[in-house]
Design a protein around this motif. Structure first.
Motif, PDB file in Angstrom:
ATOM      1  N   PHE A  36       0.756  -1.226  -0.091  1.00 37.85           N
ATOM      2  CA  PHE A  36      -0.179  -0.011  -0.056  1.00 37.85           C
ATOM      3  C   PHE A  36       0.934   1.349   0.073  1.00 37.85           C
ATOM      4  O   PHE A  36       0.318   2.192  -0.040  1.00 37.85           O
ATOM      5  CB  PHE A  36      -1.093   0.020   1.284  1.00 37.85           C
ATOM      6  CG  PHE A  36      -1.955  -1.106   1.013  1.00 37.85           C
ATOM      7  CD1 PHE A  36      -3.225  -0.661   0.551  1.00 37.85           C
ATOM      8  CD2 PHE A  36      -1.740  -2.142   1.483  1.00 37.85           C
ATOM      9  CE1 PHE A  36      -4.279  -1.568   0.361  1.00 37.85           C
ATOM     10  CE2 PHE A  36      -2.986  -3.090   1.630  1.00 37.85           C
ATOM     11  CZ  PHE A  36      -4.163  -2.857   1.103  1.00 37.85           C
ATOM     12  N   LEU A  39       0.184   3.692  -3.043  1.00 32.24           N
ATOM     13  CA  LEU A  39      -1.072   4.163  -3.088  1.00 32.24           C
ATOM     14  C   LEU A  39      -1.059   5.314  -2.179  1.00 32.24           C
ATOM     15  O   LEU A  39      -1.759   6.380  -2.592  1.00 32.24           O
ATOM     16  CB  LEU A  39      -1.906   2.973  -2.771  1.00 32.24           C
ATOM     17  CG  LEU A  39      -3.588   3.345  -2.443  1.00 32.24           C
ATOM     18  CD1 LEU A  39      -4.056   3.598  -3.784  1.00 32.24           C
ATOM     19  CD2 LEU A  39      -4.255   2.552  -1.691  1.00 32.24           C
ATOM     20  N   ILE A  40      -0.509   5.084  -1.037  1.00 32.66           N
ATOM     21  CA  ILE A  40      -0.600   6.247  -0.151  1.00 32.66           C
ATOM     22  C   ILE A  40       0.340   7.585  -0.650  1.00 32.66           C
ATOM     23  O   ILE A  40      -0.288   8.849  -0.559  1.00 32.66           O
ATOM     24  CB  ILE A  40      -0.013   5.697   1.420  1.00 32.66           C
ATOM     25  CG1 ILE A  40      -1.054   4.883   2.192  1.00 32.66           C
ATOM     26  CG2 ILE A  40       0.001   7.084   2.421  1.00 32.66           C
ATOM     27  CD1 ILE A  40      -0.662   4.126   3.269  1.00 32.66           C
ATOM     28  N   LYS A  43      -0.840   9.312  -3.425  1.00 33.57           N
ATOM     29  CA  LYS A  43      -2.159  10.356  -2.912  1.00 33.57           C
ATOM     30  C   LYS A  43      -3.347   9.690  -3.925  1.00 33.57           C
ATOM     31  O   LYS A  43      -4.062  10.478  -4.794  1.00 33.57           O
ATOM     32  CB  LYS A  43      -1.733  11.583  -3.641  1.00 33.57           C
ATOM     33  CG  LYS A  43      -0.669  12.260  -2.897  1.00 33.57           C
ATOM     34  CD  LYS A  43      -0.540  13.802  -3.056  1.00 33.57           C
ATOM     35  CE  LYS A  43       0.493  14.464  -2.480  1.00 33.57           C
ATOM     36  NZ  LYS A  43       0.932  15.908  -2.749  1.00 33.57           N
ATOM     37  N   ILE A  45      -5.266   7.273  -2.442  1.00 35.22           N
ATOM     38  CA  ILE A  45      -5.669   6.457  -1.376  1.00 35.22           C
ATOM     39  C   ILE A  45      -7.306   6.759  -1.141  1.00 35.22           C
ATOM     40  O   ILE A  45      -8.232   5.718  -0.620  1.00 35.22           O
ATOM     41  CB  ILE A  45      -5.344   6.653   0.014  1.00 35.22           C
ATOM     42  CG1 ILE A  45      -5.794   5.545   1.093  1.00 35.22           C
ATOM     43  CG2 ILE A  45      -5.848   8.049   0.518  1.00 35.22           C
ATOM     44  CD1 ILE A  45      -4.680   5.611   2.447  1.00 35.22           C
ATOM     45  N   VAL A  51      -7.715   1.587  -4.966  1.00 31.65           N
ATOM     46  CA  VAL A  51      -7.774   1.027  -3.850  1.00 31.65           C
ATOM     47  C   VAL A  51      -8.132  -0.610  -4.015  1.00 31.65           C
ATOM     48  O   VAL A  51      -7.480  -1.275  -3.427  1.00 31.65           O
ATOM     49  CB  VAL A  51      -8.778   1.607  -2.902  1.00 31.65           C
ATOM     50  CG1 VAL A  51      -8.859   0.703  -1.661  1.00 31.65           C
ATOM     51  CG2 VAL A  51      -8.341   3.138  -2.507  1.00 31.65           C
ATOM     52  N   ILE A 294      -0.956  10.578   5.958  1.00 31.64           N
ATOM     53  CA  ILE A 294      -1.881  10.883   5.153  1.00 31.64           C
ATOM     54  C   ILE A 294      -2.535  12.333   5.272  1.00 31.64           C
ATOM     55  O   ILE A 294      -2.817  13.058   3.930  1.00 31.64           O
ATOM     56  CB  ILE A 294      -3.101   9.800   5.172  1.00 31.64           C
ATOM     57  CG1 ILE A 294      -2.559   8.454   5.077  1.00 31.64           C
ATOM     58  CG2 ILE A 294      -4.383  10.119   4.552  1.00 31.64           C
ATOM     59  CD1 ILE A 294      -3.400   7.228   5.398  1.00 31.64           C
ATOM     60  N   TYR A 298      -2.342  14.696   1.867  1.00 32.24           N
ATOM     61  CA  TYR A 298      -3.429  14.985   1.247  1.00 32.24           C
ATOM     62  C   TYR A 298      -4.177  16.313   1.519  1.00 32.24           C
ATOM     63  O   TYR A 298      -5.043  16.731   0.894  1.00 32.24           O
ATOM     64  CB  TYR A 298      -4.559  13.716   1.544  1.00 32.24           C
ATOM     65  CG  TYR A 298      -4.362  12.774   0.863  1.00 32.24           C
ATOM     66  CD1 TYR A 298      -4.909  12.119  -0.276  1.00 32.24           C
ATOM     67  CD2 TYR A 298      -3.279  11.923   1.331  1.00 32.24           C
ATOM     68  CE1 TYR A 298      -4.345  11.278  -0.811  1.00 32.24           C
ATOM     69  CE2 TYR A 298      -2.852  10.672   0.699  1.00 32.24           C
ATOM     70  CZ  TYR A 298      -3.536  10.117  -0.382  1.00 32.24           C
ATOM     71  OH  TYR A 298      -2.853   8.969  -0.980  1.00 32.24           O
TER      72      TYR A 298
END
Length: 300
Positions: A36, A39-40, A43, A45, A51, A294, A298
């Motif tokens: 993951f 993915l995180i 950006k 997520i 996902v 996160i 984000y």
């Protein structure tokens, strides 16, 4: 009496099922969360399509990891019987026979590989490289000093790379470097724990432990720890659009210090996934780091 025999049969079946589950080592699947990372940090997520793909990739890695664990348990069954903890594994304890384990493997391996190819060809190639790396480790590399730990680290790197390829995103070299250093830290910690736990019987369980000493491993841990902190700090300085990522450095410091406390004071660390799941302060710290990262990435 007939009823008691039936109940006995049911218990036997339940025990067998538990043996198969334990054979797949679901607790160790926590390592596959490295999938993951891309993915995180890319950006995505909160995007369902991304996902979903990473979740499927995660499950593929879980299944292929289970295949690796089955092979390891079959190969190391006799040596595991000499280990204070590993002797309780299904094959070593006799709960699951080697034949039953191999039959289980023959069903699980095709599902994981076919699933990976259906998901993405480049991801499937990485998954096969991961499997090949682990097979080489089980057969040869685990008997080669230093390279054995580097092989473990390569497994973590391939998880991160696989997670990036399945969603076709760029992943920073800094993330790969931090993953490499962190996994080396975990690998040397595992070797240290084996030396401490097994003491004079270490060589009979794992021959490569003859090549290690506590002094040597402690030196390696000091080097890798310092490099991990510096690499992550440099990543927060140079590889992000916001300097607020520097606020996550204390979480990384605490996590490493806490893990070292567990290694040296509690004499644990032989199984990173069990260490994380059993140590509440460490688990909370990891969750806080993830949430902070996160939020910063984000909301900038």
């Amino acid at each position: 009496m007939r009823q008691s025999l039936e109940n006995s049969g049911k218990v036997s079946v339940v025990d067998k099922v538990k043996g198969y589950i334990k054979l797949a080592r679901p607790k160790q699947w926590i390592k596959n969360l490295f999938v993951f990372a891309a993915l995180i940090f890319a950006k995505h997520i909160f995007e369902l399509d991304y996902v979903t793909k990473v979740l499927l990739a995660f499950f593929c890695f879980c299944m292929i990891s289970a295949c690796v664990y089955i092979i390891n348990d079959v190969i190391d069954a006799e040596k595991d019987k000499l280990h204070p903890k590993k002797k309780l594994r299904p094959v070593a304890s006799g709960r699951i026979s080697k034949t039953e384990a191999l039959v289980f493997l023959s069903g699980l391996l095709p599902v994981s590989v076919i699933g990976a190819f259906m998901l993405d060809i480049s991801f499937a190639v990485v998954l096969l490289l991961y499997f090949a790396n682990n097979i080489l480790y089980s057969i040869k590399v685990k008997h080669m000093v230093i390279l054995d730990v580097m092989s473990i680290a390569l497994g973590f790197l391939l998880r991160v790379i696989g997670g990036a390829l399945v969603i076709k995103v760029y992943i920073s070299p800094w993330i790969l470097l931090c993953t490499l250093l962190l996994s080396l830290f975990l690998g040397f910690s595992k070797r240290r724990n084996e030396l401490v736990i097994l003491e004079n019987g270490a060589n009979s369980h794992r021959k490569i432990l003859e090549e290690y000493s506590l002094e040597f491993i402690d030196n390696m841990l000091s080097i890798v720890t310092a490099c991990t902190v510096m690499a992550y700090s440099l990543y927060t300085f140079m590889s992000s659009n916001t300097y607020y990522m520097m606020l996550t450095i204390p979480f990384v410091l605490y996590g490493i210090f806490r893990y070292q406390y567990i290694i040296y004071r509690k004499k644990e660390g032989g199984s990173p996934e069990e260490t994380v799941l059993s140590d509440m302060p460490l688990m909370i710290n990891i969750i806080l780091w993830a949430l902070a990262s996160i939020i910063i990435l984000y909301i900038e």
